[in-house]
Scaffold this motif. Sequence first.
Motif, PDB file in Angstrom:
ATOM      1  N   SER A 200       0.837  -1.282  -0.037  1.00 61.46           N
ATOM      2  CA  SER A 200      -0.040  -0.090  -0.160  1.00 61.46           C
ATOM      3  C   SER A 200       1.039   1.350   0.081  1.00 61.46           C
ATOM      4  CB  SER A 200      -0.891  -0.081   1.087  1.00 61.46           C
ATOM      5  OG  SER A 200      -0.262  -0.015   2.393  1.00 61.46           O
ATOM      6  N   VAL A 201       2.239   1.133   0.294  1.00 61.04           N
ATOM      7  CA  VAL A 201       2.918   2.338   0.459  1.00 61.04           C
ATOM      8  C   VAL A 201       4.126   2.412  -0.476  1.00 61.04           C
ATOM      9  CG1 VAL A 201       2.260   2.773   2.894  1.00 61.04           C
ATOM     10  CG2 VAL A 201       4.524   1.307   2.388  1.00 61.04           C
ATOM     11  N   LYS A 202       4.457   1.263  -1.257  1.00 63.43           N
ATOM     12  CA  LYS A 202       5.404   1.351  -2.083  1.00 63.43           C
ATOM     13  C   LYS A 202       5.409   2.440  -3.090  1.00 63.43           C
ATOM     14  CE  LYS A 202       6.251  -3.591  -2.270  1.00 63.43           C
ATOM     15  NZ  LYS A 202       6.391  -4.894  -2.858  1.00 63.43           N
ATOM     16  N   GLY A 203       6.398   3.051  -3.344  1.00 59.82           N
ATOM     17  CA  GLY A 203       6.875   4.362  -4.287  1.00 59.82           C
ATOM     18  C   GLY A 203       6.547   5.542  -3.664  1.00 59.82           C
ATOM     19  N   ARG A 204       5.845   5.657  -2.496  1.00 61.90           N
ATOM     20  CA  ARG A 204       5.640   6.779  -1.660  1.00 61.90           C
ATOM     21  C   ARG A 204       6.512   6.960  -0.473  1.00 61.90           C
ATOM     22  NH1 ARG A 204       1.357   8.576   0.552  1.00 61.90           N
ATOM     23  NH2 ARG A 204       0.331   6.682   0.956  1.00 61.90           N
TER      24      ARG A 204
END
Length: 126
Positions: free
Chosen positions: A62-66
């Motif tokens: 859910s948080v990959k990349g951010r």
Amino acid sequence: EVSLVESGGGSVQAGGSLGLSCAASGYSISSYCMAWFRQAPGKEREGLGGTDRVNTYSYADSVKGRFTISKDNAKKTLYLQINSLTPEDTGMYYCAAQVCPYGIIALQPVSFYQYWGQGTQVTVSS
């Protein structure tokens, strides 16, 4: 005595960025697994990302990349950089640590971690 102290939380506008820190004391973080968790009001604590003793990083889908986690062993500090914040990122952010065996996934469930900080609040407004 192992101690973790989070800092860097605050109130931000959606779309902004925030950097959190977790200062550790009482142990050498190089031999510990460390992770960031978040707990929104009325929800269970969720894992965001973690690191193991060989500096492998794992993130929740859910948080990959951010979200980006980094660690400075010399400063005994774990960091969490959060970009493109949304109101759904609002919550209390916790740092956790546990003695780390080799060969495990860098982000473990809540029950794995013995040591926790007091948390730092992040509030994102739209």
